[in-house]
Write a protein that holds these residues in place. Structure first.
Motif, short mmCIF file in Angstrom:
data_model
loop_
_atom_site.label_atom_id
_atom_site.label_comp_id
_atom_site.label_asym_id
_atom_site.label_seq_id
_atom_site.Cartn_x
_atom_site.Cartn_y
_atom_site.Cartn_z
N ASN A 25 0.84 -1.21 0.00
CA ASN A 25 0.00 0.00 0.00
C ASN A 25 0.88 1.25 0.00
N ILE A 28 -0.10 9.42 -0.85
CA ILE A 28 0.62 10.63 -1.26
C ILE A 28 0.97 11.42 -0.01
N ASN A 30 3.24 15.12 1.35
CA ASN A 30 4.07 16.28 1.01
C ASN A 30 5.13 16.50 2.09
N SER A 47 -0.59 10.60 8.91
CA SER A 47 -1.75 10.58 9.80
C SER A 47 -1.93 9.20 10.42
N ASN A 50 -4.18 6.91 8.39
CA ASN A 50 -3.78 6.32 7.11
C ASN A 50 -3.45 4.84 7.27
N PHE A 51 -3.89 4.05 6.32
CA PHE A 51 -3.56 2.62 6.32
C PHE A 51 -2.05 2.45 6.11
N THR A 52 -1.45 3.33 5.32
CA THR A 52 0.00 3.27 5.07
C THR A 52 0.77 3.37 6.40
N LYS A 82 -7.85 7.90 -1.74
CA LYS A 82 -8.52 6.63 -1.43
C LYS A 82 -7.68 5.89 -0.39
N THR A 83 -8.33 5.07 0.41
CA THR A 83 -7.55 4.28 1.36
C THR A 83 -7.37 2.86 0.84
N GLY A 84 -6.21 2.31 1.12
CA GLY A 84 -5.90 0.95 0.69
C GLY A 84 -6.46 -0.11 1.62
N LYS A 89 -4.42 -0.36 -4.38
CA LYS A 89 -4.21 0.88 -5.13
C LYS A 89 -3.22 0.70 -6.28
#
Ligand code: FMN
Length: 207
Positions: A25, A28, A30, A47, A50-52, A82-84, A89
Motif C-alpha cells: 500500500n 501521497i 508532502n 496521519s 492512514n492505512f499506510t 482513497k484508502t488501501g 491501489k
C-alpha cells in the motif's frame, strides 16, 4: 493566526509506500524531508488514520518516490484520496519492487528511496517516521512536482489527513466530498467526473 502564512512553506509531493505480509500500500505525502547526511536519513509525517501508517509500523520500512510534474492526476487521485484498507491501489499501474519488497511506480517519477525506520514520534494527529536510506536511485529527469505546482498548475486539493490541510470557505458551486475540489458551476452535468480524484457526480454536495 494568519492561515495564509502557512501557504508560504514549500514542499515536494511523494508517494510513500510499504508492504507487510501480502499487503502492498501507499499514500501521497508532502512531508518527506532529508534530516541527516551521514547516515542519510529521511523523515515522513503520516496521519494515524492512514492505512499506510499502520503498514509502516508493522513492516519497519518505507519507500519514498519523488513525483515529477509529468505524473498523471490518476496517480494522485488513487493514492492521495482513497484508502488501501479495502482496495489494491497499485492494481491500475505498472509497478516495480525495491530491495525491501515494496512496490513503487517508476513512470514519470524522479527518484526512489528505500528506508528502514529507525525511530518514530507521536505528534498528535500524525506520526513522524525517521528512516535510514538503504538504497536510492534517480529514475527520471523531468522537473519534480512541488506542492505549489500541484496547487497552481494542476489545480490540486489537499485532503484532511494531510498535516497542511486548510478548509476552503469562500467559493460557491459544488464540493467533492472525497477530495474537497470545488467546481464553480450552477449545475453539474450528469456524467461529471471530479478532475482531481476521479469520483462521479454523486460525491458532490452543493455549497
Ligand atoms: C497533495 C497531498 C499531500 C498529502 N500529504 C499527506 C501527508 O503528508 N501526510 C498524510 O498523512 N497524508 C497526506 N495526504 C493524504 C493521504 O495521501 C490520503 O489520506 C490517503 O488516502 C491515505 O491512504 P491510505 O489510507 O491507503 O494510507 C496527502 C494527500 C495529497 C493529495
Amino acid at each position: 493566526m494568519d492561515l495564509k502564512s502557512f501557504y508560504k512553506i514549500s514542499y515536494g509531493i511523494y508517494l510513500v509506500s510499504s508492504n507487510f505480509e501480502e499487503k502492498q500500500n501507499g499514500c501521497i505525502s508532502n512531508t518527506i524531508i532529508q534530516v541527516s547526511s551521514k547516515p542519510a536519513k529521511l523523515s515522513v509525517t503520516l496521519s494515524k488514520d492512514n492505512f499506510t501508517t499502520e503498514i509502516i509500523q508493522k513492516s519497519g520500512h518505507f519507500t519514498a518516490t519523488v513525483l515529477s510534474q509529468a505524473v498523471g492526476m490518476d496517480v494522485i487521485g488513487e493514492f492521495g484520496f482513497k484508502t488501501g484498507k479495502d482496495i489494491d491501489k497499485f492494481a491500475k499501474f505498472n509497478t516495480k519492487v525495491d530491495s525491501l519488497g515494496t512496490k513503487y511506480i517508476a513512470e514519470n517519477m524522479s527518484a526512489v528511496f528505500s528506508c528502514k525506520v529507525l525511530d518514530s514520534m507521536d505528534v498528535g494527529s500524525h506520526i513522524i517516521f525517521i528512516g535510514e536510506v538503504e538504497e536510492s536511485n534517480t529514475i527520471g529527469d523531468e522537473p519534480v512536482m512541488t506542492y505549489e505546482y500541484y496547487h497552481h498548475v494542476k489545480n490540486g486539493t489537499t485532503p484532511k489527513n494531510s498535516p497542511v490541510y486548510q478548509e476552503e470557505t469562500k467559493k460557491s458551486g459544488f464540493r467533492c466530498s472525497v477530495c474537497g475540489h470545488i467546481e464553480e458551476l450552477d449545475e453539474l452535468p450528469e456524467n461529471f467526473i471530479c478532475p482531481i480524484c476521479g469520483n462521479p457526480v454523486e460525491y458532490f454536495e452543493k455549497i
